[in-house]
Design an enzyme around this catalytic site. Structure first.
Site, PDB file in Angstrom:
ATOM      1  N   GLU A  80      81.017 132.160 -15.017  1.00 45.13           N
ATOM      2  CA  GLU A  80      81.973 132.795 -15.923  1.00 45.13           C
ATOM      3  C   GLU A  80      82.875 133.794 -15.200  1.00 45.13           C
ATOM      4  O   GLU A  80      83.551 134.599 -15.841  1.00 45.13           O
ATOM      5  CB  GLU A  80      81.232 133.544 -17.043  1.00 45.13           C
ATOM      6  CG  GLU A  80      80.159 132.741 -17.737  1.00 45.13           C
ATOM      7  CD  GLU A  80      80.709 131.494 -18.411  1.00 45.13           C
ATOM      8  OE1 GLU A  80      81.938 131.419 -18.582  1.00 45.13           O
ATOM      9  OE2 GLU A  80      79.919 130.605 -18.745  1.00 45.13           O
ATOM     10  N   HIS A  99      77.888 139.795 -20.844  1.00 42.78           N
ATOM     11  CA  HIS A  99      77.954 138.512 -21.546  1.00 42.78           C
ATOM     12  C   HIS A  99      76.521 138.030 -21.737  1.00 42.78           C
ATOM     13  O   HIS A  99      75.786 137.839 -20.768  1.00 42.78           O
ATOM     14  CB  HIS A  99      78.759 137.499 -20.721  1.00 42.78           C
ATOM     15  CG  HIS A  99      78.630 136.098 -21.232  1.00 42.78           C
ATOM     16  ND1 HIS A  99      78.560 135.005 -20.403  1.00 42.78           N
ATOM     17  CD2 HIS A  99      78.544 135.612 -22.492  1.00 42.78           C
ATOM     18  CE1 HIS A  99      78.433 133.907 -21.119  1.00 42.78           C
ATOM     19  NE2 HIS A  99      78.438 134.252 -22.396  1.00 42.78           N
ATOM     20  N   HIS A 101      73.652 135.672 -24.543  1.00 40.12           N
ATOM     21  CA  HIS A 101      73.534 134.646 -25.571  1.00 40.12           C
ATOM     22  C   HIS A 101      72.760 135.205 -26.748  1.00 40.12           C
ATOM     23  O   HIS A 101      71.594 134.882 -26.943  1.00 40.12           O
ATOM     24  CB  HIS A 101      72.833 133.410 -25.012  1.00 40.12           C
ATOM     25  CG  HIS A 101      73.611 132.733 -23.934  1.00 40.12           C
ATOM     26  ND1 HIS A 101      73.171 131.598 -23.292  1.00 40.12           N
ATOM     27  CD2 HIS A 101      74.803 133.031 -23.358  1.00 40.12           C
ATOM     28  CE1 HIS A 101      74.057 131.222 -22.376  1.00 40.12           C
ATOM     29  NE2 HIS A 101      75.047 132.086 -22.405  1.00 40.12           N
ATOM     30  N   HIS A 163      79.222 130.059 -26.741  1.00 39.34           N
ATOM     31  CA  HIS A 163      78.672 130.633 -25.514  1.00 39.34           C
ATOM     32  C   HIS A 163      78.303 132.104 -25.652  1.00 39.34           C
ATOM     33  O   HIS A 163      78.610 132.919 -24.789  1.00 39.34           O
ATOM     34  CB  HIS A 163      79.694 130.448 -24.382  1.00 39.34           C
ATOM     35  CG  HIS A 163      79.066 130.361 -23.030  1.00 39.34           C
ATOM     36  ND1 HIS A 163      78.039 129.499 -22.729  1.00 39.34           N
ATOM     37  CD2 HIS A 163      79.316 131.043 -21.881  1.00 39.34           C
ATOM     38  CE1 HIS A 163      77.698 129.635 -21.459  1.00 39.34           C
ATOM     39  NE2 HIS A 163      78.453 130.580 -20.929  1.00 39.34           N
TER      40      HIS A 163
END
Length: 764
Positions: A80, A99, A101, A163
């Site tokens: 990413e 980031h 999940h 995502h």
């Protein structure tokens, strides 16, 4: 390997999120902007974050290209990285990205439900709405551009349709905070949707199970935090703070009255003092106006260590380091040179400061001035000895007179050796005889050796975590209770084989150690810091010393008070006078020579002290070897005598104690106002300000110690640096010593500076 600090921030973020249950191995990635460069540090792809090392973190430029550097260059950055690069280019205010999940947010993405403004907190930190970023394959330019479009609006959190989520922050701590806040509002909105009247939202079973498993874990964690929480210590904004100036004025008036009454032998005070040895100490008073509520202090300290560390914002810490780089160049230059000739660059642990030591050119009263001309309020006070304030002129002048006559040392007897011993006995009557030595470490060594010689027993017990110098025997259970020989590198096992430690203030364990030692020949001495380990960092209960005295009497052990810090700082009668407990031996240091060299000695009962006799004067069969060419030199003995005389004349310990009261109460008011978890308390002029609680970790919880020790120690160092950058010198960012020179004006100035530091703390 370059950009070490940014790499460390990435690792710290991973550790924090793992500890709080926000991140599982290989789920998501984090990054931190490299200040001053078009680069950022980011986690490698498919890597277990609980094993992350600084050298594993990747450096990527703003075009998304990997910049190999250092031993971890073989690791590929997160797929990413293009998304992170686009965000950093688009948003100069963003310095960290998370980031993950998140299952709650993933459920909302499945339902195509962006999160509206639910709370003021959400709007303030995340933005007007938590939008959903359109679907695009992971790791592609499409996904990076989709995210870039959303972040341009200025919001700080987004749900990615396929995502997880992205949370942005002005610093690493804020990014983690925003990510946690997003999890909270995602759960709230998800529960609201699932209970909406007339509507049924079907959430995939896999997402639902993950979400509710996480919820159950969160419930346990939150419940534990609530159980361990304590009520804030409330200090009204209009409360009048204690005054050192008032005590100083009273002491000055008393001194004038005494001067007026000179030559009048019938004074009632004099008669009482003569009838009651040490009565003058009690009449002058003690630095502690009110002993702290130990149970309450320990509850607050445990609550502090139960929480994640909370320090300065990333941008604020960078400003602090920038201040050192630009304002302390002369200090850095000379201490860097010193590393070539002095191991570590400094001679004493007190001088180890983060990010580098400060070189001091001038000390006077309550202030220090470094080589660059920066002025600081001095709450280090050389580690505690200068109760009168630094470089106290009246003592200096009289010492200079004595040195002009005899020089600093003769090698033979000098009258000030006797005068020092006599004035110590005057205020500490239980010190019937006194032997001057070179330092507190030497004095503890002598006390242990003397106790063994006098009792014929070999075992010694200390309180875990206490510091009694660096002698072979006492580097045991040092600073961290339960660590035994962890710090004993270079010390043979035989040197500590007859040393034991008892957990702080655990009288039951101390009794068990005394019983165990019976079969090993008995206990010669129990050595304690009367206020508690590390000058009261773990404060001793009010009756602890009296109960230790009883145990020593029961088992035939000598009680040794280590009053290196408390002697004359708590009052002319020391801790023994304050607690009303008489030790067999007393170790003195620091204040006993007013900050001059030879800051050490041991004294006590005449029959015990007889084993220290010089020459042929030792007790038959028990004469021990102690000494030193410069021990009891005229310079230091005269300095000690004059310093104690001045402390009595001015009542300096009590004035310093009231300054400590004012500083502590002011700090408590600031902590309350800013809603910080920090703990401030004092024992007279010894003031504790715990921001990380690292000194409260111990081997009763070894997992927590090993997991959190570095992070909490680093926070303590960083706070110490922040205080210094705002003109305050402390001991390791967690302890302060006030002196007679700390007027109300000085303390109020210090509180204003602390306020500016606390404003920079994450979440304020």
């Amino acid at each position: 390997m370059q950009h070490l600090m940014s790499r460390r921030h990435v690792v710290d973020m991973c550790r924090t999120m793992l500890a709080r249950g926000y991140l599982k191995a290989t789920e998501g990635n984090v990054s931190v902007r490299v200040p001053g460069h078009r680069l950022y540090a980011v986690t490698p792809s498919n890597y277990d974050y609980d094993r992350m090392r600084v050298e594993d973190v990747c450096i990527v430029d703003f075009d998304g290209r990997h910049v190999p550097d250092g031993p971890g260059e073989g690791l590929a950055p997160s797929i990413e990285c293009g998304m992170h690069a686009n965000i950093y280019r688009e948003r100069p205010d963003v310095n960290a990205i998370v980031h993950t999940h998140q299952p709650y947010a993933s459920a909302l993405a499945f339902l195509r439900k962006p999160i509206p403004a639910l709370t003021d907190e959400q709007v303030r930190f995340l933005g007007r709405q938590v939008a959903i970023v359109d679907y695009a394959p992971s790791g592609t330019g499409w996904l990076a551009r989709n995210v870039q479009k959303k972040v341009a609006g200025g919001d700080n959190a987004f749900i990615i349709a396929n995502h997880g989520i992205v949370a942005l922050g002005t610093d690493p701590d804020r990014a983690v905070f925003n990510m946690a806040l997003l999890e909270k509002v995602s759960l709230a909105y998800l529960l609201a949707l699932t209970t909406e009247t007339g509507r049924v939202y079907t959430i995939p079973a896999a997402i639902r199970e993950v979400a509710f498993s996480k919820l159950r874990a969160d419930e346990k964690r939150i419940a534990a935090q609530l159980t361990e929480a304590v009520e804030p210590l409330r200090v009204p904004a209009d409360e009048e703070l204690p005054s050192a100036d008032a005590v100083s004025a009273e002491a000055a008036g008393t001194a004038r009255d005494q001067a007026d009454q000179q030559g009048q032998p019938d004074r009632a005070d004099d008669r009482r003092d003569q009838e009651s040895p040490g009565g003058e100490s009690a009449r002058l008073g003690y630095a502690i106006s009110e002993y702290p509520d130990v149970d309450d202090v320990m509850r607050r300290l445990r609550a502090l260590t139960a929480q994640p560390v909370r320090g300065l914002r990333h941008d604020a810490m960078l400003d602090v380091l920038g201040w050192f780089d630009t304002k302390c160049r002369a200090s850095r230059e000379i201490t860097d040179r010193a590393k070539l000739r002095i191991p570590g660059g400094v001679q004493h642990n007190l001088a180890f400061n983060y990010p580098f030591p400060l070189a001091i050119d001038k000390a006077e009263g309550a202030h220090l001035v470094d080589r660059d001309g920066n002025t600081y309020i001095d709450f280090l006070q050389a580690g505690g000895p200068t109760v009168l304030g630094s470089n106290y002129a009246p003592v200096n002048e009289r010492v200079a007179e004595a040195v002009r006559e005899s020089g600093p040392v003769t090698g033979l007897f000098h009258e000030y050796e006797l005068k020092l011993a006599e004035i110590i006995h005057r205020y500490l009557p239980h010190v019937e005889m006194y032997r001057s030595l070179g330092s507190g470490t030497e004095a503890v060594m002598a006390a242990v050796r003397g106790a063994r010689a006098f009792t014929g027993k070999k075992m010694v017990i200390k309180v875990g975590g206490a510091y009694h110098g660096w002698s072979d025997t006492m580097v045991y259970g040092l600073r961290v209770p339960g660590t035994y020989r962890m710090n004993a590198k270079g010390i043979p096992f035989g040197a500590t084989s007859r040393t034991r430690e008892a957990f702080p203030h655990d009288l039951g364990q101390l009794r068990r150690k005394l019983i165990e030692n019976r079969v090993r020949g008995g206990t010669a001495a129990v050595v304690v810091e009367p206020l508690g380990p590390e000058s009261g960092t773990r404060p001793a209960p009010r009756d602890f010393n009296a109960k230790v005295r009883e145990l020593c009497d029961e088992f035939g052990a000598l009680l040794v008070f280590d009053e290196v810090v408390t002697g004359f700082r708590l009052g002319l009668g020391g801790a023994a006078g304050y607690f009303g407990v008489t030790p067999d031996l007393t170790v003195l240091g620091k204040a006993v020579s007013g900050g001059y060299p030879m800051a050490g000695g041991v004294g006590g009962r005449a029959d015990v002290m007889a084993v220290f006799g010089s020459g042929l004067d030792g007790r038959s069969g028990a004469h021990i070897q102690v000494g030193g060419t410069l021990s009891a030199n005229p310079l230091s003995c005269a300095a000690g005598y004059f310093a104690i005389e001045e402390m009595a004349r001015t009542n300096a310990p009590v004035i310093a104690g009231r300054a400590g009261d004012r500083l502590t109460r002011g700090l408590q008011r600031l902590i309350d106002r800013f809603g910080l978890p920090y703990v401030a308390y004092n024992q007279g002029s010894i003031v504790h300000l715990e921001c990380s609680g690292v000194m409260l970790l111990d081997m009763r919880n070894p997992v927590k110690l090993l997991r959190e020790n570095k992070a909490r120690k680093r926070l303590m160092e960083q706070m110490g640096a922040a205080y210094a950058a705002h003109g305050i010198i402390t001991l390791a960012g967690s302890r302060m010593y006030t002196s007679m020179a700390d007027t109300d004006e000085v303390i109020d100035d210090a509180l204003a500076r602390f306020e500016r530091v606390f404003e920079l703390v994450e979440g304020v």
